[in-house]
Scaffold this motif. Structure first.
Motif, PDB file in Angstrom:
ATOM      1  N   LEU A  28      25.377  41.285  29.528  1.00 26.87           N
ATOM      2  CA  LEU A  28      25.742  40.980  30.909  1.00 26.87           C
ATOM      3  C   LEU A  28      26.807  39.882  30.962  1.00 26.87           C
ATOM      4  CD1 LEU A  28      25.322  41.426  33.918  1.00 26.87           C
ATOM      5  CD2 LEU A  28      23.447  39.783  33.817  1.00 26.87           C
ATOM      6  N   LYS A  29      26.675  38.871  30.129  1.00 26.75           N
ATOM      7  CA  LYS A  29      27.656  37.779  30.105  1.00 26.75           C
ATOM      8  C   LYS A  29      29.032  38.288  29.692  1.00 26.75           C
ATOM      9  CE  LYS A  29      25.312  34.103  31.223  1.00 26.75           C
ATOM     10  NZ  LYS A  29      25.660  33.275  32.351  1.00 26.75           N
ATOM     11  N   THR A  30      29.081  39.199  28.735  1.00 23.62           N
ATOM     12  CA  THR A  30      30.352  39.774  28.306  1.00 23.62           C
ATOM     13  C   THR A  30      30.957  40.594  29.437  1.00 23.62           C
ATOM     14  OG1 THR A  30      29.603  39.845  26.015  1.00 23.62           O
ATOM     15  CG2 THR A  30      31.457  41.276  26.596  1.00 23.62           C
ATOM     16  N   GLU A  31      30.125  41.369  30.113  1.00 22.28           N
ATOM     17  CA  GLU A  31      30.596  42.158  31.251  1.00 22.28           C
ATOM     18  C   GLU A  31      31.181  41.253  32.329  1.00 22.28           C
ATOM     19  OE1 GLU A  31      28.709  44.840  34.852  1.00 22.28           O
ATOM     20  OE2 GLU A  31      27.667  44.832  32.928  1.00 22.28           O
ATOM     21  N   GLN A  32      30.496  40.171  32.625  1.00 20.42           N
ATOM     22  CA  GLN A  32      30.982  39.238  33.639  1.00 20.42           C
ATOM     23  C   GLN A  32      32.311  38.624  33.223  1.00 20.42           C
ATOM     24  OE1 GLN A  32      27.582  36.663  33.864  1.00 20.42           O
ATOM     25  NE2 GLN A  32      26.558  37.933  35.405  1.00 20.42           N
ATOM     26  N   ALA A  33      32.459  38.288  31.953  1.00 15.26           N
ATOM     27  CA  ALA A  33      33.704  37.713  31.461  1.00 15.26           C
ATOM     28  C   ALA A  33      34.848  38.732  31.573  1.00 15.26           C
ATOM     29  CB  ALA A  33      33.545  37.252  30.016  1.00 15.26           C
ATOM     30  N   TYR A  34      34.603  39.972  31.168  1.00 16.13           N
ATOM     31  CA  TYR A  34      35.633  41.011  31.260  1.00 16.13           C
ATOM     32  C   TYR A  34      36.047  41.238  32.712  1.00 16.13           C
ATOM     33  CZ  TYR A  34      35.420  42.646  26.389  1.00 16.13           C
ATOM     34  OH  TYR A  34      35.512  42.760  25.033  1.00 16.13           O
ATOM     35  N   LEU A  35      35.072  41.290  33.615  1.00 20.13           N
ATOM     36  CA  LEU A  35      35.385  41.491  35.025  1.00 20.13           C
ATOM     37  C   LEU A  35      36.194  40.324  35.584  1.00 20.13           C
ATOM     38  CD1 LEU A  35      32.034  43.022  36.301  1.00 20.13           C
ATOM     39  CD2 LEU A  35      34.207  44.206  35.928  1.00 20.13           C
ATOM     40  N   TYR A  36      35.868  39.103  35.147  1.00 23.21           N
ATOM     41  CA  TYR A  36      36.636  37.939  35.570  1.00 23.21           C
ATOM     42  C   TYR A  36      38.103  38.099  35.173  1.00 23.21           C
ATOM     43  CZ  TYR A  36      38.706  33.322  35.453  1.00 23.21           C
ATOM     44  OH  TYR A  36      39.570  32.266  35.618  1.00 23.21           O
ATOM     45  N   TRP A  37      38.341  38.460  33.909  1.00 23.29           N
ATOM     46  CA  TRP A  37      39.714  38.562  33.425  1.00 23.29           C
ATOM     47  C   TRP A  37      40.469  39.725  34.044  1.00 23.29           C
ATOM     48  CZ3 TRP A  37      42.079  34.576  31.844  1.00 23.29           C
ATOM     49  CH2 TRP A  37      41.401  33.572  31.172  1.00 23.29           C
ATOM     50  N   VAL A  38      39.800  40.823  34.340  1.00 24.39           N
ATOM     51  CA  VAL A  38      40.461  41.939  35.028  1.00 24.39           C
ATOM     52  C   VAL A  38      40.879  41.495  36.427  1.00 24.39           C
ATOM     53  CG1 VAL A  38      40.116  44.236  36.022  1.00 24.39           C
ATOM     54  CG2 VAL A  38      39.304  43.754  33.715  1.00 24.39           C
ATOM     55  N   ARG A  39      39.963  40.832  37.155  1.00 28.64           N
ATOM     56  CA  ARG A  39      40.287  40.325  38.494  1.00 28.64           C
ATOM     57  C   ARG A  39      41.450  39.334  38.433  1.00 28.64           C
ATOM     58  NH1 ARG A  39      34.845  39.116  38.896  1.00 28.64           N
ATOM     59  NH2 ARG A  39      33.706  40.818  39.812  1.00 28.64           N
ATOM     60  N   PHE A  40      41.383  38.428  37.470  1.00 30.04           N
ATOM     61  CA  PHE A  40      42.415  37.409  37.333  1.00 30.04           C
ATOM     62  C   PHE A  40      43.772  38.060  37.063  1.00 30.04           C
ATOM     63  CE2 PHE A  40      44.686  34.001  35.075  1.00 30.04           C
ATOM     64  CZ  PHE A  40      44.496  32.946  35.956  1.00 30.04           C
ATOM     65  N   PHE A  41      43.806  39.047  36.178  1.00 32.11           N
ATOM     66  CA  PHE A  41      45.043  39.758  35.841  1.00 32.11           C
ATOM     67  C   PHE A  41      45.627  40.447  37.072  1.00 32.11           C
ATOM     68  CE2 PHE A  41      46.975  43.836  34.458  1.00 32.11           C
ATOM     69  CZ  PHE A  41      48.050  43.323  33.749  1.00 32.11           C
ATOM     70  N   VAL A  42      44.805  41.162  37.820  1.00 30.51           N
ATOM     71  CA  VAL A  42      45.282  41.888  38.999  1.00 30.51           C
ATOM     72  C   VAL A  42      45.768  40.913  40.063  1.00 30.51           C
ATOM     73  CG1 VAL A  42      44.562  43.377  40.916  1.00 30.51           C
ATOM     74  CG2 VAL A  42      43.879  43.929  38.573  1.00 30.51           C
ATOM     75  N   ARG A  43      45.002  39.855  40.302  1.00 33.05           N
ATOM     76  CA  ARG A  43      45.398  38.875  41.327  1.00 33.05           C
ATOM     77  C   ARG A  43      46.639  38.098  40.921  1.00 33.05           C
ATOM     78  NH1 ARG A  43      39.358  36.840  42.733  1.00 33.05           N
ATOM     79  NH2 ARG A  43      38.837  38.563  44.132  1.00 33.05           N
ATOM     80  N   TRP A  44      46.778  37.791  39.648  1.00 39.99           N
ATOM     81  CA  TRP A  44      47.949  37.058  39.192  1.00 39.99           C
ATOM     82  C   TRP A  44      49.212  37.878  39.403  1.00 39.99           C
ATOM     83  CZ3 TRP A  44      51.721  37.334  35.298  1.00 39.99           C
ATOM     84  CH2 TRP A  44      52.461  36.162  35.122  1.00 39.99           C
ATOM     85  N   HIS A  45      49.142  39.149  39.140  1.00 43.48           N
ATOM     86  CA  HIS A  45      50.307  40.007  39.363  1.00 43.48           C
ATOM     87  C   HIS A  45      50.500  40.328  40.837  1.00 43.48           C
ATOM     88  CE1 HIS A  45      52.106  40.686  35.512  1.00 43.48           C
ATOM     89  NE2 HIS A  45      50.902  40.770  34.984  1.00 43.48           N
ATOM     90  N   GLY A  46      49.477  40.128  41.649  1.00 44.24           N
ATOM     91  CA  GLY A  46      49.600  40.367  43.075  1.00 44.24           C
ATOM     92  C   GLY A  46      49.879  39.115  43.863  1.00 44.24           C
ATOM     93  N   ARG A  47      50.246  38.045  43.180  1.00 39.32           N
ATOM     94  CA  ARG A  47      50.446  36.760  43.864  1.00 39.32           C
ATOM     95  C   ARG A  47      51.604  36.795  44.855  1.00 39.32           C
ATOM     96  NH1 ARG A  47      52.487  36.733  38.911  1.00 39.32           N
ATOM     97  NH2 ARG A  47      54.511  35.796  38.508  1.00 39.32           N
ATOM     98  N   ASP A  48      52.515  37.759  44.735  1.00 40.05           N
ATOM     99  CA  ASP A  48      53.620  37.880  45.690  1.00 40.05           C
ATOM    100  C   ASP A  48      53.215  38.710  46.908  1.00 40.05           C
ATOM    101  OD1 ASP A  48      53.424  40.337  44.494  1.00 40.05           O
ATOM    102  OD2 ASP A  48      55.536  40.504  43.949  1.00 40.05           O
ATOM    103  N   GLY A  49      51.925  39.046  47.007  1.00 42.11           N
ATOM    104  CA  GLY A  49      51.416  39.763  48.165  1.00 42.11           C
ATOM    105  C   GLY A  49      51.318  41.261  47.979  1.00 42.11           C
ATOM    106  N   GLN A  50      51.755  41.768  46.842  1.00 46.37           N
ATOM    107  CA  GLN A  50      51.723  43.215  46.610  1.00 46.37           C
ATOM    108  C   GLN A  50      50.821  43.524  45.419  1.00 46.37           C
ATOM    109  OE1 GLN A  50      55.540  44.920  46.001  1.00 46.37           O
ATOM    110  NE2 GLN A  50      54.815  46.996  46.230  1.00 46.37           N
ATOM    111  N   MET A  51      49.557  43.864  45.712  1.00 47.51           N
ATOM    112  CA  MET A  51      48.597  44.201  44.659  1.00 47.51           C
ATOM    113  C   MET A  51      48.933  45.573  44.091  1.00 47.51           C
ATOM    114  SD  MET A  51      46.193  41.945  44.186  1.00 47.51           S
ATOM    115  CE  MET A  51      45.067  40.819  44.935  1.00 47.51           C
ATOM    116  N   ARG A  52      48.811  45.698  42.769  1.00 45.95           N
ATOM    117  CA  ARG A  52      49.027  46.984  42.103  1.00 45.95           C
ATOM    118  C   ARG A  52      47.861  47.263  41.174  1.00 45.95           C
ATOM    119  NH1 ARG A  52      54.499  46.007  39.353  1.00 45.95           N
ATOM    120  NH2 ARG A  52      53.386  47.197  37.789  1.00 45.95           N
ATOM    121  N   HIS A  53      47.569  48.530  41.014  1.00 46.22           N
ATOM    122  CA  HIS A  53      46.508  48.937  40.100  1.00 46.22           C
ATOM    123  C   HIS A  53      47.021  48.746  38.667  1.00 46.22           C
ATOM    124  CE1 HIS A  53      43.476  51.382  38.128  1.00 46.22           C
ATOM    125  NE2 HIS A  53      42.786  51.337  39.259  1.00 46.22           N
ATOM    126  N   PRO A  54      46.188  48.242  37.757  1.00 48.30           N
ATOM    127  CA  PRO A  54      46.630  48.049  36.373  1.00 48.30           C
ATOM    128  C   PRO A  54      47.143  49.330  35.718  1.00 48.30           C
ATOM    129  CG  PRO A  54      44.584  46.904  36.729  1.00 48.30           C
ATOM    130  CD  PRO A  54      44.851  47.701  37.972  1.00 48.30           C
TER     131      PRO A  54
END
Length: 77
Positions: A28-54
């Motif tokens: 479960l801890k590994t799953e939570q860590a992976y989900l954190y990094w996926v969210r962080f990656f998507v949000r970081w690339h969407g920081r200009d207001g345009q979210m994109r699917h990985p």
């Protein structure tokens, strides 16, 4: 060759990630860590207001993200 023998049933990205990780019996801890990094990656690339699917991103976006982590956030390799 596809390393994932399980095809997730969910339509949402994070739910798909969870399904595959649970299928592979990750903790479960590994799953939570992976989900954190996926969210962080998507949000970081969407920081200009345009979210994109990985799925629509390529190696350049991954390289930019990893470079930012190494240089600005000082994350260890």
């Amino acid at each position: 060759m596809n390393s994932v023998a399980y095809l997730p049933q969910s339509k949402r990205l994070l739910e798909q990630v969870s399904e595959v990780l649970r299928y592979k019996h990750y903790s479960l801890k590994t799953e939570q860590a992976y989900l954190y990094w996926v969210r962080f990656f998507v949000r970081w690339h969407g920081r200009d207001g345009q979210m994109r699917h990985p799925r629509s991103m390529d190696g350049a976006e991954v390289t930019q993200f990893l470079t930012m982590l190494a240089n600005e956030r000082r994350v260890s390799v």
